[in-house]
Each structure stands twice: as C-alpha cells, then as structure tokens.
Design an enzyme around this catalytic site. Structure first.
Site, mmCIF file in Angstrom:
data_model
loop_
_atom_site.group_PDB
_atom_site.id
_atom_site.type_symbol
_atom_site.label_atom_id
_atom_site.label_comp_id
_atom_site.label_asym_id
_atom_site.label_seq_id
_atom_site.Cartn_x
_atom_site.Cartn_y
_atom_site.Cartn_z
ATOM 1 N N ARG A 52 0.929 -1.158 -0.102
ATOM 2 C CA ARG A 52 0.114 -0.393 -0.192
ATOM 3 C C ARG A 52 0.983 1.191 -0.249
ATOM 4 O O ARG A 52 1.964 0.995 0.551
ATOM 5 C CB ARG A 52 -1.123 0.034 1.674
ATOM 6 N N GLY A 53 0.284 2.149 -0.337
ATOM 7 C CA GLY A 53 0.941 3.647 -0.524
ATOM 8 C C GLY A 53 0.763 3.881 -2.208
ATOM 9 O O GLY A 53 1.220 3.315 -2.469
ATOM 10 N N ALA A 54 0.432 5.322 -1.957
ATOM 11 C CA ALA A 54 0.194 5.483 -3.667
ATOM 12 C C ALA A 54 1.302 5.620 -4.397
ATOM 13 O O ALA A 54 1.111 4.222 -5.447
ATOM 14 C CB ALA A 54 0.381 7.008 -3.816
ATOM 15 N N ASP A 245 -2.151 11.029 -1.625
ATOM 16 C CA ASP A 245 -2.756 9.866 -2.820
ATOM 17 C C ASP A 245 -3.129 10.687 -4.301
ATOM 18 O O ASP A 245 -3.123 9.942 -5.078
ATOM 19 C CB ASP A 245 -3.234 8.778 -2.439
HETATM 20 C C1 LIG Z 1 3.669 8.033 0.149
HETATM 21 S S1 LIG Z 1 1.724 7.868 0.358
HETATM 22 C C2 LIG Z 1 1.524 6.836 1.268
HETATM 23 C C3 LIG Z 1 0.115 7.216 0.951
HETATM 24 O O1 LIG Z 1 -0.644 6.338 1.371
HETATM 25 C C4 LIG Z 1 -1.451 5.856 2.520
HETATM 26 O O2 LIG Z 1 -2.773 4.968 2.426
HETATM 27 P P1 LIG Z 1 -2.658 3.689 1.936
HETATM 28 O O3 LIG Z 1 -1.767 3.376 3.066
HETATM 29 O O4 LIG Z 1 -4.215 3.160 2.024
HETATM 30 O O5 LIG Z 1 -1.819 3.062 0.746
HETATM 31 C C5 LIG Z 1 -2.030 7.167 2.930
HETATM 32 O O6 LIG Z 1 -2.828 8.209 2.344
HETATM 33 C C6 LIG Z 1 -0.434 7.529 2.530
HETATM 34 O O7 LIG Z 1 -0.472 9.520 2.708
#
Ligand SMILES: CSC[C@H]1O[C@H](OP(=O)(O)O)[C@H](O)[C@@H]1O
Length: 358
Positions: A52-54, A245
């Site tokens: 996960r993570g954009a 994101d």
């Molecule tokens: C470096 S972007 C990381 C960004 O993604 C996360 O969401 P998720 O863990 O649901 O994929 C979160 O919004 C972070 O800021």
C-alpha cells in the site's frame, strides 16, 4: 548505526522472474515476503493492502503488467495485446484513490504501444517497470533534500514534527515521501523528534512508520491520532509533514483519513503544513478535490483489531480511508520538480511544466 540514507527498506522486489512483496499486513511483528507470478495475485495484493502507499501501488501494478505480458504470451499469442489490456483494467480496478496507480498503468500502456520487434516484449516492459521504480526512489531523495531545505529556511522554534499514516520506504520505491523529508531533516539536525499518529483503523503509523523510524534510530513518539491537537497546543510542533494519494490541479490533496483534521489544527495553531509527493501523484484532469474518488473499506477494519471484535454486532460502520485537504490549508507541496508554497492553479501549472530536477 546505519544512516537513514543507506537503511532504505524496500517492500517491492523483482527477483527470480517474479514480483516479491513484503506483506505489510503482518508488519512489524512478522517480515513475510510473498511471491507473485500471476496478475490476479497482484490485483489481490493491492486490493488487500499487502502492498500500500500511492507510489508503491503504482510500481507494483507496473510489475503486474510485466507478469501479464509474460503469462498471456504463453497462453494465446494471437490475442496477446487484448488479453494484456484486460489485465491492465483488472489492475486499475484494485483501488480507486491513489492516482499513481493509473499513472503507472498509463506508462505501461505507452510502453506496449512503442514495443520494438527486435527485442523480447517482456524484457522491454520489465525495463519500463524498473525505470518507474528507480525514478520514484530518485524522486524521494530529491524531495527529501527540498523538504529539509524548506524546514531550514523557516527555522521554526519548535523542533518536533507530526506525521500521519506511512509514507516511507514501505509506501514508495524506497526512502519515502514525507518520511524522506523527515529522514533528510533528521540527517541535517533540523528536527529532534517525530510524533507519529497511529492512523486508525489500519494502523499504518503504529505498525509501519514506527517500524521504519525506529529502524533508522530516529527519535519517534507514537501517539493516538486524537493526541495531535493538544500536542500542537503545547507549542512543541513546527511542521505537520504528510504524503498524498492524489493532488488536483488547484492543490487540493487526497490523503489518509485524518489528514484534513491535522491541517485544520495546524492552521489554528500556527503549525506549518507540508505535503510531500512526486509529480506522479498529480491529477491535472481534476480542477479541485471534490471529484476525487474516496475509497471506503469494509467494517471489519473498524469493529475489530487483528480479528478481535470490539464493537457490537448490529452497529453501522462508516470507513472512508481518505479525505481531501483544501489547498488553502497547505503551506507547501514538495515534489521532485520543486516546491510550491501556498499552492494554487497557477503555481502547480508552472511546477508541472518544469523538466525533472533529478
Ligand atoms: C507515500 S504515499 C502514502 C500514502 O498512502 C497511504 O494510504 P494507504 O496506506 O491506504 O495506501 C496514505 O494515504 C499515505 O499518505
């Protein structure tokens, strides 16, 4: 002690002709790598937040296209391109908010369209996916320097910073976006301590950011998300530094749920608010954040912790996992192409027209 620059954990690896993902659902207690050799497994790992993570989602999807190209070629060479396009559509449907996913898939579509006949198409596509991965890592180091430079420039009296969710090596191609700025600022002795919100309901802060920063030996305090207000009230915080994101053309920012409330609190308490994100996070097709698709995930993430139910069976649950912070609450957006202070349509348009700095 290994300096943060060298100690950049990666959560995504292409090895033995397969995509390997560090299962972030099990961190920090278990470090388990999962091998992926078919597109359905890659789609499931993005959807179920193995990765996960954009930026990390985009990089993973790019490698997913490589897997699709290889598997479909062996299956039906005549309909190869149509079948790969179907796989790309499946990858695009895995999660809706992070625009990096769609940017990366578009890059892979362009690579498909320009394939040359004199080299194995899978080799050409793998080269493109690896370049997306490597460019993201380079961008994070550039953003780290630029973001730390901004902290130095404002030289705020307080030496603590707040960060939210996880924006480190686990969320990117390595080093991190907001955590990349924090790593660089720590290296330059510009900050003394990071306050990481636990980030309910998926606990990215408690499980992932705390893991990354303690591995780097950066002084880190884990706190419940609701502590941020009184911490800012105490005057010990100079910056809130977060990732993104999706950023629209006017500078509105979609990020992990809870980001918007941090921005309102920062404005009220005179704390500066920084968003660190590569230009692959910008969606210039959207003029503002009203139309950003906000992912809602299942109730199980809210009513239970690691499978242990806390809430009654008959309660309704609302679980949006992103929110939108309006540009007017953001002091600076740091990208690998430069910094936009007091983001606006004009400032972002100018930024996006620049050639890459790295
Ligand atoms: C470096 S972007 C990381 C960004 O993604 C996360 O969401 P998720 O863990 O649901 O994929 C979160 O919004 C972070 O800021």
């Amino acid at each position: 002690m290994v300096s943060p620059q060298e100690n950049s954990v990666s959560a995504i690896e292409w090895r033995d002709d397969s995509l390997w993902l560090l299962d972030q659902r099990l961190l920090p207690l278990e470090e388990v790598w999962l091998q992926h050799q078919d597109v359905d497994a890659v789609v499931a790992s993005i959807r179920d937040m193995v990765v996960r993570g954009a930026p990390a989602i985009g990089i993973t999807a790019a490698y997913g296209v490589v897997i699709a190209a290889r598997n479909r070629r062996n299956e039906d060479a005549y309909h190869w391109l149509d079948l790969v396009q179907q796989d790309i559509d499946a990858l695009a449907a895995s999660r809706p908010t992070a625009v990096n996913l769609f940017w990366a898939l578009d890059q892979m579509r362009r690579a498909l369209a320009r394939l040359s006949d004199d080299e194995d198409p899978v080799v050409q596509l793998l080269r493109e996916a690896k370049s997306i991965h490597e460019a993201d890592l380079a961008a994070n180091h550039t953003m780290g320097k630029l973001g730390a430079g901004l902290i130095a420039q404002y030289n705020m009296p307080a030496r603590g910073v707040i960060t939210h969710c996880n924006t480190g090596s686990l969320a990117t191609g390595g080093y991190g976006t907001a955590l990349g700025v924090i790593r660089s600022a720590w290296e330059q002795k510009l900050i003394d301590r990071v306050f990481a919100g636990e980030t309910r309901p998926w606990w990215q802060g408690a499980r992932l950011t705390a893991w990354e920063l303690t591995k780097d030996a950066i002084p880190t305090t884990l706190m419940a998300d609701s502590v941020a207000a009184s911490l800012m009230q105490q005057g010990s915080i100079s910056w809130v530094i977060v990732g993104a994101d999706r950023i629209t053309a006017n500078g509105d920012v979609a990020n992990k749920i809870g980001t918007y409330s941090l921005a309102v609190l920062a404005k009220h308490h005179g704390v500066r608010f920084m968003v660190a994100a590569p230009t692959t996070t910008f969606d210039m097709e959207l003029s503002n954040g009203r139309d950003i698709p906000i992912e809602e995930r299942g109730p199980e993430e809210v009513v239970a912790v690691k499978g242990h139910r806390l809430a009654p069976e008959n309660v309704d649950v609302y679980n949006p996992v992103f929110d939108v912070t309006p540009a007017e609450l953001i002091d600076a957006i740091v990208t690998e192409q430069g910094v936009v202070e007091r983001p606006s349509l004009a400032g972002i348009a100018q930024l996006m027209e620049k050639p890459a700095l790295h």
